[in-house]
Scaffold this motif. Sequence first.
Motif, PDB file in Angstrom:
ATOM      1  N   LEU A  16      41.706 -54.627   8.044  1.00 50.63           N
ATOM      2  CA  LEU A  16      40.364 -54.043   8.008  1.00 50.63           C
ATOM      3  C   LEU A  16      39.437 -54.814   7.082  1.00 50.63           C
ATOM      4  CD1 LEU A  16      41.206 -50.233   8.014  1.00 50.63           C
ATOM      5  CD2 LEU A  16      40.341 -51.606   9.907  1.00 50.63           C
ATOM      6  N   ILE A  17      39.938 -55.222   5.932  1.00 50.03           N
ATOM      7  CA  ILE A  17      39.100 -56.001   5.012  1.00 50.03           C
ATOM      8  C   ILE A  17      38.765 -57.357   5.619  1.00 50.03           C
ATOM      9  CG2 ILE A  17      39.107 -57.189   2.775  1.00 50.03           C
ATOM     10  CD1 ILE A  17      40.431 -54.708   1.616  1.00 50.03           C
ATOM     11  N   LEU A  18      39.736 -57.996   6.263  1.00 47.08           N
ATOM     12  CA  LEU A  18      39.449 -59.268   6.931  1.00 47.08           C
ATOM     13  C   LEU A  18      38.406 -59.107   8.031  1.00 47.08           C
ATOM     14  CD1 LEU A  18      42.925 -61.009   7.287  1.00 47.08           C
ATOM     15  CD2 LEU A  18      40.937 -61.860   6.069  1.00 47.08           C
ATOM     16  N   VAL A  19      38.514 -58.039   8.786  1.00 45.77           N
ATOM     17  CA  VAL A  19      37.556 -57.799   9.869  1.00 45.77           C
ATOM     18  C   VAL A  19      36.164 -57.516   9.315  1.00 45.77           C
ATOM     19  CG1 VAL A  19      36.955 -56.151  11.695  1.00 45.77           C
ATOM     20  CG2 VAL A  19      39.232 -57.089  11.593  1.00 45.77           C
ATOM     21  N   LYS A  77      34.503 -62.069  11.446  1.00 47.40           N
ATOM     22  CA  LYS A  77      34.380 -61.425  12.758  1.00 47.40           C
ATOM     23  C   LYS A  77      35.748 -61.319  13.413  1.00 47.40           C
ATOM     24  CE  LYS A  77      29.686 -62.625  13.706  1.00 47.40           C
ATOM     25  NZ  LYS A  77      28.737 -62.930  14.727  1.00 47.40           N
ATOM     26  N   PHE A  78      35.898 -60.297  14.258  1.00 45.53           N
ATOM     27  CA  PHE A  78      37.158 -60.059  14.960  1.00 45.53           C
ATOM     28  C   PHE A  78      37.547 -61.268  15.807  1.00 45.53           C
ATOM     29  CE2 PHE A  78      39.476 -58.593  18.717  1.00 45.53           C
ATOM     30  CZ  PHE A  78      40.561 -57.988  18.121  1.00 45.53           C
ATOM     31  N   GLU A  79      36.563 -61.896  16.422  1.00 53.91           N
ATOM     32  CA  GLU A  79      36.834 -63.040  17.292  1.00 53.91           C
ATOM     33  C   GLU A  79      37.465 -64.200  16.519  1.00 53.91           C
ATOM     34  OE1 GLU A  79      33.537 -61.748  17.183  1.00 53.91           O
ATOM     35  OE2 GLU A  79      33.922 -60.419  18.867  1.00 53.91           O
ATOM     36  N   ASN A  80      37.191 -64.281  15.222  1.00 58.42           N
ATOM     37  CA  ASN A  80      37.718 -65.380  14.419  1.00 58.42           C
ATOM     38  C   ASN A  80      39.107 -65.112  13.856  1.00 58.42           C
ATOM     39  OD1 ASN A  80      35.270 -66.668  14.821  1.00 58.42           O
ATOM     40  ND2 ASN A  80      34.420 -65.941  12.901  1.00 58.42           N
ATOM     41  N   ILE A  81      39.513 -63.846  13.788  1.00 56.07           N
ATOM     42  CA  ILE A  81      40.810 -63.544  13.144  1.00 56.07           C
ATOM     43  C   ILE A  81      41.799 -62.814  14.039  1.00 56.07           C
ATOM     44  CG2 ILE A  81      39.800 -63.505  10.834  1.00 56.07           C
ATOM     45  CD1 ILE A  81      40.135 -60.421  11.019  1.00 56.07           C
ATOM     46  N   TYR A  84      39.090 -54.046  16.244  1.00 56.01           N
ATOM     47  CA  TYR A  84      37.953 -54.345  17.126  1.00 56.01           C
ATOM     48  C   TYR A  84      36.832 -53.318  16.958  1.00 56.01           C
ATOM     49  CZ  TYR A  84      35.178 -55.153  21.270  1.00 56.01           C
ATOM     50  OH  TYR A  84      34.129 -55.400  22.115  1.00 56.01           O
ATOM     51  N   LEU A  85      37.174 -52.039  16.926  1.00 52.86           N
ATOM     52  CA  LEU A  85      36.152 -51.003  16.797  1.00 52.86           C
ATOM     53  C   LEU A  85      35.460 -51.044  15.435  1.00 52.86           C
ATOM     54  CD1 LEU A  85      37.815 -47.989  18.624  1.00 52.86           C
ATOM     55  CD2 LEU A  85      35.963 -49.451  19.436  1.00 52.86           C
ATOM     56  N   ILE A  86      36.205 -51.318  14.380  1.00 54.62           N
ATOM     57  CA  ILE A  86      35.594 -51.437  13.055  1.00 54.62           C
ATOM     58  C   ILE A  86      34.687 -52.658  13.003  1.00 54.62           C
ATOM     59  CG2 ILE A  86      36.104 -51.942  10.620  1.00 54.62           C
ATOM     60  CD1 ILE A  86      36.328 -48.982  11.451  1.00 54.62           C
ATOM     61  N   ASP A  87      35.078 -53.746  13.642  1.00 54.49           N
ATOM     62  CA  ASP A  87      34.221 -54.931  13.694  1.00 54.49           C
ATOM     63  C   ASP A  87      32.914 -54.617  14.417  1.00 54.49           C
ATOM     64  OD1 ASP A  87      33.625 -57.779  13.408  1.00 54.49           O
ATOM     65  OD2 ASP A  87      33.929 -57.852  15.578  1.00 54.49           O
ATOM     66  N   GLN A  88      33.001 -53.929  15.534  1.00 54.18           N
ATOM     67  CA  GLN A  88      31.788 -53.567  16.280  1.00 54.18           C
ATOM     68  C   GLN A  88      30.904 -52.626  15.461  1.00 54.18           C
ATOM     69  OE1 GLN A  88      30.883 -55.007  19.212  1.00 54.18           O
ATOM     70  NE2 GLN A  88      32.681 -56.231  18.759  1.00 54.18           N
ATOM     71  N   PHE A  89      31.529 -51.673  14.803  1.00 53.48           N
ATOM     72  CA  PHE A  89      30.795 -50.717  13.970  1.00 53.48           C
ATOM     73  C   PHE A  89      30.133 -51.427  12.796  1.00 53.48           C
ATOM     74  CE2 PHE A  89      30.777 -47.227  10.754  1.00 53.48           C
ATOM     75  CZ  PHE A  89      29.927 -46.379  11.434  1.00 53.48           C
ATOM     76  N   ASN A  90      30.850 -52.341  12.167  1.00 50.79           N
ATOM     77  CA  ASN A  90      30.332 -53.069  11.016  1.00 50.79           C
ATOM     78  C   ASN A  90      29.161 -53.968  11.418  1.00 50.79           C
ATOM     79  OD1 ASN A  90      30.196 -54.065   8.362  1.00 50.79           O
ATOM     80  ND2 ASN A  90      31.624 -55.698   8.817  1.00 50.79           N
ATOM     81  N   GLN A  91      29.279 -54.669  12.528  1.00 51.07           N
ATOM     82  CA  GLN A  91      28.212 -55.556  12.974  1.00 51.07           C
ATOM     83  C   GLN A  91      26.973 -54.789  13.413  1.00 51.07           C
ATOM     84  OE1 GLN A  91      29.459 -58.339  15.942  1.00 51.07           O
ATOM     85  NE2 GLN A  91      31.219 -59.000  14.756  1.00 51.07           N
TER      86      GLN A  91
END
Length: 129
Positions: A13-16, A20-24, A55-62
């Motif tokens: 979660l911290i990495l995301v 970005k999710f696409e990078n990790i 993925y969902l946390i990445d979308q929410f964060n962005q």
Amino acid sequence: MVCWVCLVLVLVLILVIWKKFENIWWMILPVSLFLDSLSGLPFGLMSLSLIIAAYLIDQFNQGIFSEIKFWVISSLIISGSLIYFLSLFSLSLIFQINLILGLKYLLIEIVYNLIIGSILYVGAKKIFR
């Protein structure tokens, strides 16, 4: 075993949040598959839950947060933990697996994840400044 899953969940979660999710995603997949092999659950259940949460946390964060602050990290870790456990529970129902997750267990895991996330965030912030 549970503490390893929580640690990996918080690290992912911290990495995301920072990347970005696409990078990790390629780093998340082997780690989650390794956890799957140790869990005793059907193979892929934890991996799929972890990838869904990331993925969902990445979308929410962005979509909502533009700056990384402590309260943002805390809210995303809580949200990510909830998403992970709800997706794990939902997938276990879909595949008809007896997985017992109680509310008490869920609250303990969320608090545990929040403590680990806070320590990792503060430590990483001091190291990478």
